[in-house]
Design a protein around this motif. Structure first.
Motif, PDB file in Angstrom:
ATOM      1  N   GLN A  87       0.683  -1.155  -0.094  1.00 38.00           N
ATOM      2  CA  GLN A  87      -0.016  -0.061  -0.038  1.00 38.00           C
ATOM      3  C   GLN A  87       0.826   1.354   0.134  1.00 38.00           C
ATOM      4  O   GLN A  87       1.795   1.241   0.740  1.00 38.00           O
ATOM      5  CB  GLN A  87      -0.549   0.094   1.221  1.00 38.00           C
ATOM      6  N   PHE A  88       0.703   2.256  -0.890  1.00 38.89           N
ATOM      7  CA  PHE A  88       1.319   3.383  -1.224  1.00 38.89           C
ATOM      8  C   PHE A  88       0.793   4.261  -0.048  1.00 38.89           C
ATOM      9  O   PHE A  88      -0.189   4.340   0.319  1.00 38.89           O
ATOM     10  CB  PHE A  88       1.392   3.963  -2.445  1.00 38.89           C
ATOM     11  N   THR A  89       1.745   4.989   0.574  1.00 38.96           N
ATOM     12  CA  THR A  89       1.479   6.147   1.407  1.00 38.96           C
ATOM     13  C   THR A  89       2.269   7.326   1.205  1.00 38.96           C
ATOM     14  O   THR A  89       3.399   7.160   0.617  1.00 38.96           O
ATOM     15  CB  THR A  89       1.713   5.866   3.085  1.00 38.96           C
ATOM     16  N   ALA A  90       1.727   8.577   1.340  1.00 34.94           N
ATOM     17  CA  ALA A  90       2.373   9.796   1.241  1.00 34.94           C
ATOM     18  C   ALA A  90       1.783  10.959   1.941  1.00 34.94           C
ATOM     19  O   ALA A  90       0.648  11.074   2.139  1.00 34.94           O
ATOM     20  CB  ALA A  90       2.457  10.380  -0.235  1.00 34.94           C
ATOM     21  N   ASP A  91       2.670  11.643   2.830  1.00 33.86           N
ATOM     22  CA  ASP A  91       2.114  12.719   3.634  1.00 33.86           C
ATOM     23  C   ASP A  91       2.060  13.888   2.960  1.00 33.86           C
ATOM     24  O   ASP A  91       1.296  14.957   3.380  1.00 33.86           O
ATOM     25  CB  ASP A  91       3.203  12.874   4.950  1.00 33.86           C
ATOM     26  N   VAL A 136       7.423   9.444   1.074  1.00 32.00           N
ATOM     27  CA  VAL A 136       6.524   8.335   0.114  1.00 32.00           C
ATOM     28  C   VAL A 136       6.931   6.924   0.463  1.00 32.00           C
ATOM     29  O   VAL A 136       8.212   6.769   0.782  1.00 32.00           O
ATOM     30  CB  VAL A 136       6.797   8.616  -1.404  1.00 32.00           C
ATOM     31  N   THR A 192       3.987   0.344   2.047  1.00 36.79           N
ATOM     32  CA  THR A 192       3.860  -0.406   3.273  1.00 36.79           C
ATOM     33  C   THR A 192       3.360  -2.441   2.969  1.00 36.79           C
ATOM     34  O   THR A 192       2.406  -2.158   2.133  1.00 36.79           O
ATOM     35  CB  THR A 192       3.120   0.249   4.324  1.00 36.79           C
ATOM     36  N   ARG A 242       1.678  -4.616   5.435  1.00 34.89           N
ATOM     37  CA  ARG A 242       1.232  -4.730   6.817  1.00 34.89           C
ATOM     38  C   ARG A 242       1.385  -6.256   7.214  1.00 34.89           C
ATOM     39  O   ARG A 242       1.333  -7.260   6.677  1.00 34.89           O
ATOM     40  CB  ARG A 242      -0.307  -4.599   6.804  1.00 34.89           C
ATOM     41  N   GLN A 258       8.209  -1.368   5.691  1.00 36.02           N
ATOM     42  CA  GLN A 258       7.906  -0.377   5.038  1.00 36.02           C
ATOM     43  C   GLN A 258       9.232   0.009   4.229  1.00 36.02           C
ATOM     44  O   GLN A 258       9.994   0.099   4.880  1.00 36.02           O
ATOM     45  CB  GLN A 258       7.402   0.680   6.013  1.00 36.02           C
ATOM     46  N   SER A 312      10.728   3.387   2.244  1.00 33.72           N
ATOM     47  CA  SER A 312      10.174   4.703   2.240  1.00 33.72           C
ATOM     48  C   SER A 312      11.515   5.537   1.680  1.00 33.72           C
ATOM     49  O   SER A 312      12.506   5.362   1.758  1.00 33.72           O
ATOM     50  CB  SER A 312       9.764   5.349   3.605  1.00 33.72           C
TER      51      SER A 312
END
Length: 108
Positions: free
Chosen positions: A56-60, A73, A76, A78, A89, A91
């Motif tokens: 799963q992509f995440t970006a703040d 960026v 992840t 889980r 993860q 990053s």
């Protein structure tokens, strides 16, 4: 805690006698193998996802974050029973992913 393992610096966090997490900064002299994939400075999230696309992509923040921001960026995976309840993860800072963002903007 920080340890030198070969040419890599590994940072550990613990709670009591249990290690609860660790990070490894990948660079020209540090290319660890994680979940069967050798990770180096030129490894892309796409290459990691080619093994399985359960990440799963995440970006703040990706664009116009302000001059005080340090956007990250992430990709992840889980924790699950299949991985022994260990999450992973990957990053990178957004400035290291500028080439990918420019390509994405052109395509969109």
């Amino acid at each position: 805690m920080a340890f030198e393992l070969g040419s890599c610096t590994v940072y550990y966090w613990s709670a009591g006698s249990r290690i609860t997490g660790f990070t490894v900064d990948v660079g020209p002299s540090c290319s660890p193998t994680i979940r069967g994939t050798r990770i180096g400075p030129r490894t892309t999230f796409g290459k990691i996802l080619n093994r399985d696309n359960l990440g799963q992509f995440t970006a703040d923040c990706i664009y116009s974050c302000g001059n005080a921001a340090d956007p990250v960026v992430g990709l992840t995976y889980r924790a699950s029973h299949a991985t022994g309840f260990i999450s992973v993860q990957y990053s990178t800072s957004a400035d290291q992913s500028d080439e990918a963002i420019e390509l994405w903007e052109r395509e969109v």
